[in-house]
Design a protein around this motif. Structure first.
Motif, PDB file in Angstrom:
ATOM      1  N   VAL A  22       8.667  12.904  -6.887  1.00 57.87           N
ATOM      2  CA  VAL A  22       7.533  12.516  -6.057  1.00 57.87           C
ATOM      3  C   VAL A  22       8.017  11.446  -5.094  1.00 57.87           C
ATOM      4  O   VAL A  22       8.773  10.550  -5.474  1.00 57.87           O
ATOM      5  CB  VAL A  22       6.386  11.959  -6.935  1.00 57.87           C
ATOM      6  N   THR A  23       7.564  11.531  -3.847  1.00 59.43           N
ATOM      7  CA  THR A  23       7.891  10.505  -2.863  1.00 59.43           C
ATOM      8  C   THR A  23       6.629   9.741  -2.496  1.00 59.43           C
ATOM      9  O   THR A  23       5.600  10.346  -2.205  1.00 59.43           O
ATOM     10  CB  THR A  23       8.489  11.130  -1.580  1.00 59.43           C
ATOM     11  N   ALA A  24       6.719   8.429  -2.527  1.00 61.46           N
ATOM     12  CA  ALA A  24       5.633   7.561  -2.063  1.00 61.46           C
ATOM     13  C   ALA A  24       6.134   6.825  -0.826  1.00 61.46           C
ATOM     14  O   ALA A  24       7.220   6.243  -0.855  1.00 61.46           O
ATOM     15  CB  ALA A  24       5.245   6.569  -3.146  1.00 61.46           C
ATOM     16  N   ILE A  25       5.365   6.871   0.244  1.00 60.50           N
ATOM     17  CA  ILE A  25       5.682   6.083   1.439  1.00 60.50           C
ATOM     18  C   ILE A  25       4.985   4.736   1.240  1.00 60.50           C
ATOM     19  O   ILE A  25       3.754   4.664   1.187  1.00 60.50           O
ATOM     20  CB  ILE A  25       5.187   6.772   2.720  1.00 60.50           C
ATOM     21  N   VAL A  26       5.783   3.702   1.107  1.00 62.03           N
ATOM     22  CA  VAL A  26       5.287   2.372   0.754  1.00 62.03           C
ATOM     23  C   VAL A  26       5.331   1.466   1.975  1.00 62.03           C
ATOM     24  O   VAL A  26       6.347   1.407   2.676  1.00 62.03           O
ATOM     25  CB  VAL A  26       6.150   1.775  -0.383  1.00 62.03           C
ATOM     26  N   THR A  27       4.231   0.767   2.221  1.00 61.46           N
ATOM     27  CA  THR A  27       4.168  -0.183   3.325  1.00 61.46           C
ATOM     28  C   THR A  27       3.952  -1.579   2.753  1.00 61.46           C
ATOM     29  O   THR A  27       2.906  -1.846   2.155  1.00 61.46           O
ATOM     30  CB  THR A  27       3.025   0.171   4.288  1.00 61.46           C
ATOM     31  N   PRO A  28       4.944  -2.460   2.911  1.00 63.70           N
ATOM     32  CA  PRO A  28       4.773  -3.835   2.428  1.00 63.70           C
ATOM     33  C   PRO A  28       4.001  -4.672   3.452  1.00 63.70           C
ATOM     34  O   PRO A  28       4.075  -4.412   4.654  1.00 63.70           O
ATOM     35  CB  PRO A  28       6.207  -4.338   2.282  1.00 63.70           C
ATOM     36  N   GLN A  29       3.254  -5.643   2.972  1.00 66.13           N
ATOM     37  CA  GLN A  29       2.576  -6.603   3.836  1.00 66.13           C
ATOM     38  C   GLN A  29       2.954  -8.003   3.369  1.00 66.13           C
ATOM     39  O   GLN A  29       2.946  -8.275   2.177  1.00 66.13           O
ATOM     40  CB  GLN A  29       1.047  -6.463   3.749  1.00 66.13           C
ATOM     41  N   SER A  30       3.299  -8.840   4.346  1.00 66.34           N
ATOM     42  CA  SER A  30       3.597 -10.233   4.024  1.00 66.34           C
ATOM     43  C   SER A  30       3.298 -11.072   5.254  1.00 66.34           C
ATOM     44  O   SER A  30       2.968 -10.547   6.317  1.00 66.34           O
ATOM     45  CB  SER A  30       5.063 -10.412   3.609  1.00 66.34           C
ATOM     46  N   SER A  31       3.449 -12.366   5.104  1.00 65.18           N
ATOM     47  CA  SER A  31       3.203 -13.262   6.237  1.00 65.18           C
ATOM     48  C   SER A  31       4.429 -13.376   7.136  1.00 65.18           C
ATOM     49  O   SER A  31       4.382 -14.035   8.162  1.00 65.18           O
ATOM     50  CB  SER A  31       2.804 -14.651   5.723  1.00 65.18           C
ATOM     51  N   VAL A  32       5.524 -12.712   6.771  1.00 62.80           N
ATOM     52  CA  VAL A  32       6.760 -12.757   7.544  1.00 62.80           C
ATOM     53  C   VAL A  32       6.735 -11.651   8.593  1.00 62.80           C
ATOM     54  O   VAL A  32       6.363 -10.515   8.293  1.00 62.80           O
ATOM     55  CB  VAL A  32       7.983 -12.584   6.610  1.00 62.80           C
ATOM     56  N   ALA A  33       7.128 -11.968   9.807  1.00 64.03           N
ATOM     57  CA  ALA A  33       7.147 -10.974  10.888  1.00 64.03           C
ATOM     58  C   ALA A  33       8.161  -9.877  10.582  1.00 64.03           C
ATOM     59  O   ALA A  33       9.131 -10.085   9.862  1.00 64.03           O
ATOM     60  CB  ALA A  33       7.495 -11.654  12.201  1.00 64.03           C
ATOM     61  N   GLY A  34       7.950  -8.709  11.150  1.00 63.96           N
ATOM     62  CA  GLY A  34       8.911  -7.619  11.015  1.00 63.96           C
ATOM     63  C   GLY A  34       8.648  -6.734   9.810  1.00 63.96           C
ATOM     64  O   GLY A  34       9.563  -6.351   9.110  1.00 63.96           O
ATOM     65  N   THR A  56      -5.464  -0.392  -0.741  1.00 66.72           N
ATOM     66  CA  THR A  56      -5.772  -1.788  -1.061  1.00 66.72           C
ATOM     67  C   THR A  56      -4.482  -2.502  -1.437  1.00 66.72           C
ATOM     68  O   THR A  56      -3.794  -2.084  -2.372  1.00 66.72           O
ATOM     69  CB  THR A  56      -6.762  -1.865  -2.247  1.00 66.72           C
ATOM     70  N   PRO A  57      -4.116  -3.570  -0.708  1.00 68.28           N
ATOM     71  CA  PRO A  57      -2.856  -4.265  -1.021  1.00 68.28           C
ATOM     72  C   PRO A  57      -2.769  -4.676  -2.492  1.00 68.28           C
ATOM     73  O   PRO A  57      -3.714  -5.213  -3.059  1.00 68.28           O
ATOM     74  CB  PRO A  57      -2.893  -5.483  -0.101  1.00 68.28           C
ATOM     75  N   SER A  58      -1.617  -4.380  -3.092  1.00 70.63           N
ATOM     76  CA  SER A  58      -1.359  -4.653  -4.505  1.00 70.63           C
ATOM     77  C   SER A  58      -0.013  -5.371  -4.633  1.00 70.63           C
ATOM     78  O   SER A  58       0.913  -5.073  -3.876  1.00 70.63           O
ATOM     79  CB  SER A  58      -1.324  -3.324  -5.267  1.00 70.63           C
ATOM     80  N   THR A  65       0.884  -1.162   0.000  1.00 71.63           N
ATOM     81  CA  THR A  65       0.000   0.000   0.000  1.00 71.63           C
ATOM     82  C   THR A  65       0.922   1.212   0.000  1.00 71.63           C
ATOM     83  O   THR A  65       2.103   1.101   0.357  1.00 71.63           O
ATOM     84  CB  THR A  65      -0.923   0.029   1.226  1.00 71.63           C
ATOM     85  N   TRP A  66       0.405   2.379  -0.424  1.00 67.94           N
ATOM     86  CA  TRP A  66       1.274   3.549  -0.461  1.00 67.94           C
ATOM     87  C   TRP A  66       0.484   4.840  -0.312  1.00 67.94           C
ATOM     88  O   TRP A  66      -0.699   4.902  -0.592  1.00 67.94           O
ATOM     89  CB  TRP A  66       2.104   3.592  -1.743  1.00 67.94           C
ATOM     90  N   THR A  67       1.224   5.839   0.150  1.00 69.92           N
ATOM     91  CA  THR A  67       0.717   7.197   0.305  1.00 69.92           C
ATOM     92  C   THR A  67       1.731   8.135  -0.317  1.00 69.92           C
ATOM     93  O   THR A  67       2.927   8.024  -0.038  1.00 69.92           O
ATOM     94  CB  THR A  67       0.540   7.547   1.796  1.00 69.92           C
ATOM     95  N   TYR A  68       1.277   9.038  -1.161  1.00 69.58           N
ATOM     96  CA  TYR A  68       2.173  10.006  -1.788  1.00 69.58           C
ATOM     97  C   TYR A  68       2.324  11.250  -0.921  1.00 69.58           C
ATOM     98  O   TYR A  68       1.375  11.687  -0.279  1.00 69.58           O
ATOM     99  CB  TYR A  68       1.638  10.449  -3.153  1.00 69.58           C
ATOM    100  N   VAL A  69       3.512  11.820  -0.946  1.00 67.05           N
ATOM    101  CA  VAL A  69       3.755  13.126  -0.349  1.00 67.05           C
ATOM    102  C   VAL A  69       3.293  14.155  -1.382  1.00 67.05           C
ATOM    103  O   VAL A  69       3.594  14.032  -2.569  1.00 67.05           O
ATOM    104  CB  VAL A  69       5.248  13.300  -0.004  1.00 67.05           C
ATOM    105  N   SER A  70       2.564  15.170  -0.934  1.00 63.44           N
ATOM    106  CA  SER A  70       1.979  16.166  -1.835  1.00 63.44           C
ATOM    107  C   SER A  70       3.023  16.860  -2.707  1.00 63.44           C
ATOM    108  O   SER A  70       4.125  17.189  -2.266  1.00 63.44           O
ATOM    109  CB  SER A  70       1.236  17.213  -1.015  1.00 63.44           C
TER     110      SER A  70
END
Length: 94
Positions: free
Chosen positions: A70-82, A51-53, A34-39
Motif C-alpha cells: 500500500v502506498t500513502a502519500i504523506v504531507t507533513p506540516q510544520s512551522s518551518v518553510a519548505g 486532520t493533522p496528526s 495528513t495522508w492519502t492512500y493509493v487505491s
C-alpha cells in the motif's frame, strides 16, 4: 521527508512516527501529517486522513491470500518553510 518503507501485519493497528535521524530526513519538532492512500482493492481500511496528526496511524486488512503493498502519500506540516510531500510504502503481511 524521504520515502519510508515498513512492514505491518494485517488487522493490527499501526502507529508510524517518521524518524529525523534517517539520512536525508529533517523533521522539525511538532511536525504533523495528513495522508492519502493509493487505491488497492485487496486492502480494507484505506482511510485518508485530512486532520493533522503527530504520527501516521491506521489499521489495514489484507483481504487476499498474498502480501500486499500500500502506498500513502504523506504531507507533513510544520512551522518551518519548505514543506515537502513524501511517501510511505507499507507492506501488509498476511
Amino acid at each position: 521527508m524521504i520515502a519510508i518503507t515498513t512492514s505491518i501485519c494485517s488487522d493490527i493497528a499501526f502507529d508510524i512516527s517518521p524518524d529525523g535521524s534517517l539520512p536525508g530526513n529533517y523533521i522539525p519538532n511538532n511536525t504533523t501529517y495528513t495522508w492519502t492512500y493509493v487505491s488497492n482493492t485487496s486492502v480494507n481500511g484505506l482511510d485518508d486522513n485530512a486532520t493533522p496528526s503527530p504520527s501516521i496511524v491506521g489499521e489495514l486488512i489484507n483481504t487476499s491470500s498474498i502480501p500486499q503493498v500500500v502506498t500513502a502519500i504523506v504531507t507533513p506540516q510544520s512551522s518551518v518553510a519548505g514543506l515537502c510531500e513524501g511517501s510511505l510504502l507499507i507492506s501488509i503481511l498476511r
